[in-house]
Design an enzyme around this catalytic site. Sequence first.
Site, PDB file in Angstrom:
ATOM      1  N   ASP A  28       0.863  -1.216   0.145  1.00 24.91           N
ATOM      2  CA  ASP A  28      -0.051  -0.152  -0.043  1.00 24.91           C
ATOM      3  C   ASP A  28       0.948   1.313  -0.052  1.00 24.91           C
ATOM      4  OD1 ASP A  28      -2.303   1.686   0.682  1.00 24.91           O
ATOM      5  OD2 ASP A  28      -1.612   1.778   2.361  1.00 24.91           O
ATOM      6  N   ASP A  45      -0.059   5.243   0.818  1.00 26.95           N
ATOM      7  CA  ASP A  45      -0.368   6.179   1.737  1.00 26.95           C
ATOM      8  C   ASP A  45      -0.503   5.667   3.147  1.00 26.95           C
ATOM      9  OD1 ASP A  45      -0.529   8.548   0.073  1.00 26.95           O
ATOM     10  OD2 ASP A  45      -2.097   7.634  -0.912  1.00 26.95           O
TER      11      ASP A  45
END
Length: 258
Positions: A9, A11
């Site tokens: 992932d 952010d």
Amino acid sequence: MALKALLWDVDGTLAESERDGHRVAFNRAFEDAGLPWRWDTGYYGALLRVTGGRERLLHDMAARPDAPALADERLRLAGDLHQRKNAHYADIVAAGAIALREGVAELIDEAAQAGIVQGITTTTSRANLLALLQRHLGAQWSQVFAVQVCGEDVAAKKPDPEVYQRALSALGVPSVEVVAIEDSPGGVAAARAAQVPVIVTRSAYFANDTVENVIAIGPGLHTRSSWRPLPSTATEGRVRLDDVRDWHTRMELVSHHG
Ligand code: XBP
Ligand code: MG
């Protein structure tokens, strides 16, 4: 079952990019457009439950009496603000204001050297990914990640599993041979719905949220302490690829109820 791939992932996981990155960039976009709207750090935390910057803008506009009344005007404004926001975000990142989280670059390097396939599974726009990784990993960053699925590549953003399903089919690796690294409940839900085992590195905005059925949860890749379960090899230093392999082999599902 051996570990074959790591899906990252962006952010909150690769970088704490929300509070001082995207949020500030949104506010600059409001200012550019002559709008009085400003998102403070607390309010932005609540808005983060809506994934996707454009979707977040539309959600916020729905509660603002001074937002355009017509749906297509709102869409146009959201699109324009989002574009401006991403340009400001790129400037903020280029200026060096957003660091990679500690232990991230080390684990990426270690995995690459061990022949683990790596990919990006994010809700953020491709331009933001490019800005962040070019700044920190250099021009070669794209070669490190065999697949990069971003916000514009999916019809439905996290918590929908599409981003993970697309990454899995591009890699041709079964979900059980993959580990996702995530920070948010929405990201965890997306990976789990695609049957991908998940490791959670807690981020500032999702520090206490309920997280269920992950193979490990801890404060970040910078330390081996305070993880559940604890790594079975060493107890000091950063999280290493062997710890990820260990969690993946044990496949012990843990939950934290916030
Ligand atoms: C986080 C998001 C994104 C970012 C902003 O994505 O929800 O919307 O906040 O980026 P992830 P955009 O944790 O999956 O990386 O404005 O480009 O959407
Ligand atoms: Mg995240």
